[in-house]
Design an enzyme around this catalytic site. Sequence first.
Site, PDB file in Angstrom:
ATOM      1  N   ASN A   9       2.770  39.451  -4.439  1.00 41.80           N
ATOM      2  CA  ASN A   9       1.793  39.230  -5.504  1.00 41.80           C
ATOM      3  C   ASN A   9       1.404  40.593  -6.110  1.00 41.80           C
ATOM      4  O   ASN A   9       0.725  41.403  -5.472  1.00 41.80           O
ATOM      5  CB  ASN A   9       0.580  38.519  -4.898  1.00 41.80           C
ATOM      6  CG  ASN A   9      -0.523  38.268  -5.889  1.00 41.80           C
ATOM      7  OD1 ASN A   9      -0.784  39.091  -6.755  1.00 41.80           O
ATOM      8  ND2 ASN A   9      -1.196  37.142  -5.748  1.00 41.80           N
ATOM      9  N   GLY A  11      -0.638  41.506  -8.424  1.00 45.55           N
ATOM     10  CA  GLY A  11      -2.078  41.747  -8.585  1.00 45.55           C
ATOM     11  C   GLY A  11      -2.667  42.291  -7.293  1.00 45.55           C
ATOM     12  O   GLY A  11      -3.409  43.287  -7.288  1.00 45.55           O
ATOM     13  N   ASP A  69      -4.028  37.786   3.404  1.00 50.97           N
ATOM     14  CA  ASP A  69      -4.057  36.367   3.058  1.00 50.97           C
ATOM     15  C   ASP A  69      -5.454  36.080   2.543  1.00 50.97           C
ATOM     16  O   ASP A  69      -6.456  36.478   3.151  1.00 50.97           O
ATOM     17  CB  ASP A  69      -3.707  35.459   4.237  1.00 50.97           C
ATOM     18  CG  ASP A  69      -3.263  34.097   3.713  1.00 50.97           C
ATOM     19  OD1 ASP A  69      -2.209  34.020   3.062  1.00 50.97           O
ATOM     20  OD2 ASP A  69      -3.994  33.096   3.912  1.00 50.97           O
ATOM     21  N   SER A  70      -5.504  35.441   1.406  1.00 53.94           N
ATOM     22  CA  SER A  70      -6.799  35.286   0.743  1.00 53.94           C
ATOM     23  C   SER A  70      -6.838  33.987  -0.028  1.00 53.94           C
ATOM     24  O   SER A  70      -5.821  33.311  -0.205  1.00 53.94           O
ATOM     25  CB  SER A  70      -7.033  36.479  -0.200  1.00 53.94           C
ATOM     26  OG  SER A  70      -5.873  36.739  -0.958  1.00 53.94           O
ATOM     27  N   GLY A 153      -4.958  35.362 -10.543  1.00 58.33           N
ATOM     28  CA  GLY A 153      -5.405  34.153  -9.846  1.00 58.33           C
ATOM     29  C   GLY A 153      -6.600  33.489 -10.518  1.00 58.33           C
ATOM     30  O   GLY A 153      -6.616  33.263 -11.737  1.00 58.33           O
ATOM     31  N   TYR A 154      -7.622  33.228  -9.731  1.00 54.22           N
ATOM     32  CA  TYR A 154      -8.800  32.502 -10.222  1.00 54.22           C
ATOM     33  C   TYR A 154      -9.848  33.428 -10.843  1.00 54.22           C
ATOM     34  O   TYR A 154     -10.952  32.971 -11.167  1.00 54.22           O
ATOM     35  CB  TYR A 154      -9.442  31.722  -9.062  1.00 54.22           C
ATOM     36  CG  TYR A 154      -8.537  30.665  -8.459  1.00 54.22           C
ATOM     37  CD1 TYR A 154      -8.538  29.356  -8.946  1.00 54.22           C
ATOM     38  CD2 TYR A 154      -7.673  30.961  -7.419  1.00 54.22           C
ATOM     39  CE1 TYR A 154      -7.705  28.383  -8.400  1.00 54.22           C
ATOM     40  CE2 TYR A 154      -6.827  30.003  -6.861  1.00 54.22           C
ATOM     41  CZ  TYR A 154      -6.851  28.718  -7.361  1.00 54.22           C
ATOM     42  OH  TYR A 154      -6.027  27.755  -6.819  1.00 54.22           O
ATOM     43  N   ASP A 155      -9.524  34.711 -11.030  1.00 53.33           N
ATOM     44  CA  ASP A 155     -10.518  35.648 -11.566  1.00 53.33           C
ATOM     45  C   ASP A 155     -11.178  35.178 -12.873  1.00 53.33           C
ATOM     46  O   ASP A 155     -12.385  35.374 -13.044  1.00 53.33           O
ATOM     47  CB  ASP A 155      -9.900  37.042 -11.766  1.00 53.33           C
ATOM     48  CG  ASP A 155      -9.782  37.806 -10.455  1.00 53.33           C
ATOM     49  OD1 ASP A 155     -10.490  37.450  -9.494  1.00 53.33           O
ATOM     50  OD2 ASP A 155      -8.967  38.748 -10.390  1.00 53.33           O
ATOM     51  N   LYS A 175     -14.475  45.172  -9.789  1.00 52.89           N
ATOM     52  CA  LYS A 175     -13.918  44.122  -8.919  1.00 52.89           C
ATOM     53  C   LYS A 175     -13.644  44.678  -7.526  1.00 52.89           C
ATOM     54  O   LYS A 175     -14.044  44.101  -6.521  1.00 52.89           O
ATOM     55  CB  LYS A 175     -12.632  43.525  -9.508  1.00 52.89           C
ATOM     56  CG  LYS A 175     -12.002  42.520  -8.534  1.00 52.89           C
ATOM     57  CD  LYS A 175     -10.755  41.830  -8.994  1.00 52.89           C
ATOM     58  CE  LYS A 175     -10.259  40.909  -7.877  1.00 52.89           C
ATOM     59  NZ  LYS A 175      -8.993  40.251  -8.151  1.00 52.89           N
TER      60      LYS A 175
HETATM   61  P1  ITT Z   1       1.599  36.849  -0.931  1.00 53.64           P
HETATM   62  O1  ITT Z   1       1.521  35.770   0.125  1.00 53.64           O
HETATM   63  O2  ITT Z   1       2.996  37.243  -1.270  1.00 53.64           O
HETATM   64  O3  ITT Z   1       0.727  38.021  -0.602  1.00 53.64           O
HETATM   65  P2  ITT Z   1       0.156  34.902  -2.554  1.00 53.64           P
HETATM   66  O4  ITT Z   1      -0.411  34.957  -3.922  1.00 53.64           O
HETATM   67  O5  ITT Z   1       0.985  33.695  -2.197  1.00 53.64           O
HETATM   68  O6  ITT Z   1       1.000  36.252  -2.307  1.00 53.64           O
HETATM   69  P3  ITT Z   1      -1.879  34.044  -0.674  1.00 53.64           P
HETATM   70  O7  ITT Z   1      -1.026  33.042   0.019  1.00 53.64           O
HETATM   71  O8  ITT Z   1      -2.798  34.891   0.149  1.00 53.64           O
HETATM   72  O9  ITT Z   1      -0.987  35.075  -1.489  1.00 53.64           O
HETATM   73  O10 ITT Z   1      -2.719  33.276  -1.775  1.00 53.64           O
HETATM   74  C1  ITT Z   1      -3.754  33.931  -2.414  1.00 53.64           C
HETATM   75  C2  ITT Z   1      -4.174  33.147  -3.643  1.00 53.64           C
HETATM   76  O11 ITT Z   1      -5.605  33.065  -3.673  1.00 53.64           O
HETATM   77  C3  ITT Z   1      -3.750  33.883  -4.894  1.00 53.64           C
HETATM   78  O12 ITT Z   1      -2.459  33.504  -5.313  1.00 53.64           O
HETATM   79  C4  ITT Z   1      -4.860  33.471  -5.871  1.00 53.64           C
HETATM   80  O13 ITT Z   1      -4.595  32.209  -6.394  1.00 53.64           O
HETATM   81  C5  ITT Z   1      -6.086  33.380  -4.954  1.00 53.64           C
HETATM   82  N1  ITT Z   1      -6.759  34.685  -4.879  1.00 53.64           N
HETATM   83  C6  ITT Z   1      -6.815  35.524  -3.805  1.00 53.64           C
HETATM   84  N2  ITT Z   1      -7.451  36.657  -4.114  1.00 53.64           N
HETATM   85  C7  ITT Z   1      -7.804  36.559  -5.406  1.00 53.64           C
HETATM   86  C8  ITT Z   1      -8.460  37.415  -6.300  1.00 53.64           C
HETATM   87  O14 ITT Z   1      -8.841  38.637  -5.951  1.00 53.64           O
HETATM   88  N3  ITT Z   1      -8.668  36.982  -7.544  1.00 53.64           N
HETATM   89  C9  ITT Z   1      -8.269  35.773  -7.940  1.00 53.64           C
HETATM   90  N4  ITT Z   1      -7.608  34.903  -7.167  1.00 53.64           N
HETATM   91  C10 ITT Z   1      -7.373  35.290  -5.898  1.00 53.64           C
END
Ligand code: ITT
Length: 197
Positions: A9, A11, A69-70, A153-155, A175
């Site tokens: 990702n 971002g 993971d977030s 993402g959802y920002d 941020k």
């Molecule tokens: P990796 O596993 O390759 O790191 P991913 O995007 O699939 O990438 P996650 O499984 O941790 O990672 O999913 C995190 C999602 O949560 C991310 O794609 C966004 O939709 C949301 N998210 C997490 N942090 C965010 C942020 O700072 N701002 C906005 N949305 C966020």
Amino acid sequence: MRVVIASKNEGKIREIKDILNLNLFEFLTYKDFEKWPEVEETGKSFEENAILKAQKLAKYLKLPALADDSGLEVDALGGEPGIYSSRYAGERAKDEDNILKLLKELGEFSLDERTARFKCCAVLFIHEDKIFKTEGVCEGHIADKPHGSNGFGYDPIFVPSGYNKTMAELPIEVKNKISHRGQAFRRMKELLEKIEV
Ligand code: ITT
């Protein structure tokens, strides 16, 4: 020391590098490798998934790996999308699809019923007996429609507590100062500055 950022990702990668801002480490990403394994996120929590990602990459590339993971937990939806945040609207969903689905699910919920939080678990996997883990949480609420274009993402629909702008309208320095990822990786930075690998 060379450390792999176990994420695809863009971002996240940008934010992690900005927050850690460490000259002591050389950060490598998927762009530095010809082969990069797919990691199935089968864990039941942010922590389990962060460990899965860091462990798999560290073992595969034989280098310390740092994972994040977030996700977003929305109270009115019982904590959804949570660990499914990136694939809320389907396996290959784009950020816009996830946002649309979330706004639709929230329907006419009023502002004070739209409370939510971003969570982040950061994991550095060096080997089985040397795993570091930190966390961060950022409280806020879900706006009625998207605003702004910073971040990812959802920002565009997340308004952090104490602000009247979405994360996507705030400068990236702001941020990183208040975000779940900012908190988790600043804590990780403190650990990284102390450890001997
Ligand atoms: P990796 O596993 O390759 O790191 P991913 O995007 O699939 O990438 P996650 O499984 O941790 O990672 O999913 C995190 C999602 O949560 C991310 O794609 C966004 O939709 C949301 N998210 C997490 N942090 C965010 C942020 O700072 N701002 C906005 N949305 C966020």
